[in-house]
Design a protein around this motif. Structure first.
Motif, PDB file in Angstrom:
ATOM      1  N   GLU A   1      -9.914  -1.427   2.178  1.00  0.00           N
ATOM      2  CA  GLU A   1      -9.216  -2.199   1.431  1.00  0.00           C
ATOM      3  C   GLU A   1      -7.977  -3.043   2.419  1.00  0.00           C
ATOM      4  O   GLU A   1      -7.846  -4.302   1.908  1.00  0.00           O
ATOM      5  CB  GLU A   1      -8.320  -1.514   0.279  1.00  0.00           C
ATOM      6  N   VAL A   2      -7.546  -2.577   3.535  1.00  0.00           N
ATOM      7  CA  VAL A   2      -6.594  -3.158   4.247  1.00  0.00           C
ATOM      8  C   VAL A   2      -7.619  -4.249   5.118  1.00  0.00           C
ATOM      9  O   VAL A   2      -6.701  -5.507   5.354  1.00  0.00           O
ATOM     10  CB  VAL A   2      -6.119  -2.103   5.013  1.00  0.00           C
TER      11      VAL A   2
ATOM     12  N   LYS B   1       0.824  -1.167   0.087  1.00  0.00           N
ATOM     13  CA  LYS B   1      -0.008   0.140  -0.143  1.00  0.00           C
ATOM     14  C   LYS B   1       1.094   1.208   0.046  1.00  0.00           C
ATOM     15  O   LYS B   1       1.913   1.243   0.620  1.00  0.00           O
ATOM     16  CB  LYS B   1      -0.977   0.090   1.448  1.00  0.00           C
TER      17      LYS B   1
ATOM     18  N   PHE C   1       3.207  -0.645   4.034  1.00  0.00           N
ATOM     19  CA  PHE C   1       2.672   0.671   3.767  1.00  0.00           C
ATOM     20  C   PHE C   1       4.025   1.449   3.474  1.00  0.00           C
ATOM     21  O   PHE C   1       5.025   1.571   4.194  1.00  0.00           O
ATOM     22  CB  PHE C   1       2.073   1.277   4.785  1.00  0.00           C
TER      23      PHE C   1
ATOM     24  N   ASP D   1       2.315  -0.309  -4.897  1.00  0.00           N
ATOM     25  CA  ASP D   1       1.746  -1.709  -5.270  1.00  0.00           C
ATOM     26  C   ASP D   1       2.097  -2.034  -6.757  1.00  0.00           C
ATOM     27  O   ASP D   1       2.061  -3.036  -7.358  1.00  0.00           O
ATOM     28  CB  ASP D   1       0.359  -2.033  -4.996  1.00  0.00           C
TER      29      ASP D   1
END
Length: 494
Positions: free
Chosen positions: A126-127, A113, A144, A148
């Motif tokens: 989404e996480v 991400k 993070f 991506d």
């Protein structure tokens, strides 16, 4: 190697696993075999230092080597990526002009991400989806600060990930997924840039199911699964695999228990006759009481933590078959009413731990907790671990207890209007008494807002008990009284 003992090397590896954050049951999985059954309590004893206390923990290199070889022997992939800082850095490479990037790309255990945002809720959806998918597969990590598409390490541009309280993440997961995945937060510097990491453990009670809609990514009732490079709704094949694994664990647990019966370490209960039979003796439970028995989780009920034991409340005398009809054993159940009344009256109980476990088997959401935690004399982490492994009658009630132990949830709440006025009078030292239903509702809500350190909390217990006595079962006022009692419990014993 002895068939019954754990070697010093294995004890060192177990200590390293626990130090790394592995749960007791995950560490137990790596050493329990069909030809050498190890009690889960042995892991708890190693963790507490009561067994193998003088043996040093293995280092990260030895543990990583053991885990890799273990999964190679089993013909499967590791349940979760290695979590030491060095092993995480090794996931990246510096290709010169383009800087640092993720070597292997996104896999079924790694997702990238670019940034981290927990609010608004849709930004975190989404996480949450990725966490659910990894928990339903082999676990994994979410990185993070890594793009991506290009896999380039850009690093986090602010300190939001660093500052976020893990309890906040758990609170969101508790409201969005069931059962709740176990997630840990960490960070690592790659090429001078900060990369945030959420490590997701595979869930022992998969499938993890979405409880509600979150933006466009998470849909209520869906089961998500982590595939290579993506998280999506689970396919039938993977769902069948999860179900099959649960069945295998159930069979293995049954086999372990049967070995215990055969060796005399466990006894059998005949539900028709009420006879409990073991190698060293027998006793009988009256048949009229059998339907009323509440069975509680095996283990941790003796003076030695982790030692398998059966706890019965009442006087138990060994008897032979001829005296069976003369025996009568009575067991009192732990009820919600007894939980709150014992707290309010300050009555000490013989086994405070059972008053904590009982809260996982009743629908009432608010019951005094910290009074019994103090009485049990156990660390909060140990209680949380035991409760999470408990087969609860009401899983949501069990989760509520866990959240309160972790301070994710509390009875504290400031109500506006009349309760707010009464709250100010209480804080100022005014003495209140029980009254009508309307007055008791307002007073109960006022008590919920009492601040930590409120000096008159002890004297308020008798007022709450009087309100409880005057309120009929099923009343909304009664629910408010229970939560008010929990607030006093927090002030006095948390």
């Amino acid at each position: 190697m002895s068939k019954r003992n754990i070697t010093d090397e294995e004890i060192g590896l177990i200590k390293a696993m626990l130090k790394r954050g592995m749960r007791n049951d995950a560490a137990h999985f790596h050493f329990n075999r069909q030809d050498r059954l190890i009690s889960p309590g042995r892991i708890a004893q190693i963790k507490s230092g009561k067994y193998g206390g003088a043996i040093a923990s293995a280092d990260d290199v030895a543990l990583d080597r053991f885990l890799t070889e273990f999964w190679q022997r089993s013909g499967a992939s590791p349940k979760a990526p290695m979590s030491s800082e060095q092993s995480l850095i090794e996931l990246f490479e510096n290709d010169g002009a383009n800087g640092w990037r993720l070597k292997g790309g996104e896999t079924d255990r790694v997702e990238c991400k670019r940034s981290f945002r927990i609010a608004p809720e849709q930004r975190f959806a989404e996480v949450v989806k990725a966490i659910a998918g990894m928990a339903n597969n082999k676990g994994g990590i979410i990185l993070f600060g890594v793009v991506d598409r290009t896999l380039a390490v850009e690093g986090l541009t602010d300190d939001e990930f660093e500052k976020i309280d893990p309890a906040m993440i758990n609170r969101i997961l508790a409201g969005a997924l069931d059962p709740i995945p176990h997630v840990t937060k960490s960070s690592v510097m790659v090429g001078g840039k900060a990369v945030g990491i959420l490590t997701v453990e595979p869930h022992a009670s998969a499938p993890v199911i979405a409880l509600k809609m979150m933006g466009q990514d998470v849909k209520e009732g869906c089961v998500y699964f982590r595939y290579v490079g993506e998280t999506r709704t689970i396919k039938p094949g993977e769902l069948r695999q999860i179900i099959a694994m649960r069945e295998q664990r159930a069979v293995a647990d049954f086999s372990r228990r049967m070995v215990g019966v055969a060796t005399g370490t466990q006894a059998t209960l005949d539900l028709e006759s009420g006879q409990v039979q073991g190698n060293t003796g027998a006793f009988v439970i009256d048949q009229t009481l059998l339907p009323q028995l509440q069975f509680i989780r095996e283990g941790d009920f003796s003076e030695v933590r982790g030692a398998p034991a059966l706890r019965l409340v009442g006087d138990v005398q060994p008897i032979d078959k001829e005296a069976r009809e003369k025996a009568r054993i009575i067991r009192d159940s732990v009820t919600p009413d007894s939980v709150i009344r014992n707290f309010l009256s300050g009555e000490k109980v013989a086994d405070a731990l059972q008053y904590i476990y009982a809260q996982a088997h009743c629908q009432r959401g608010w019951l005094p907790l910290w009074y019994y935690v103090k009485g049990a004399g156990l660390a909060t982490d140990a209680l949380v671990e035991d409760l999470r492994s408990l087969v609860a009658t009401h899983p949501s009630s069990r989760d509520n207890v866990v959240h309160r132990l972790r301070n994710i949830q509390a009875a504290y709440k400031v109500h506006p209007g009349r309760p707010s006025v009464i709250l100010k009078r209480l804080v100022a030292g005014e003495v209140m008494a029980a009254g009508s239903s309307t007055e008791n509702m307002a007073l109960s809500k006022a008590i919920m807002g009492l601040p930590d350190g409120f000096q008159a909390a002890v004297s308020m217990k008798s007022v709450v008990l009087e309100m409880l006595d005057k309120t009929s079962a099923g009343s909304a006022v009664r629910s408010a009284i229970y939560r008010a009692a929990c607030r006093l419990d927090e002030i006095l014993y948390r």
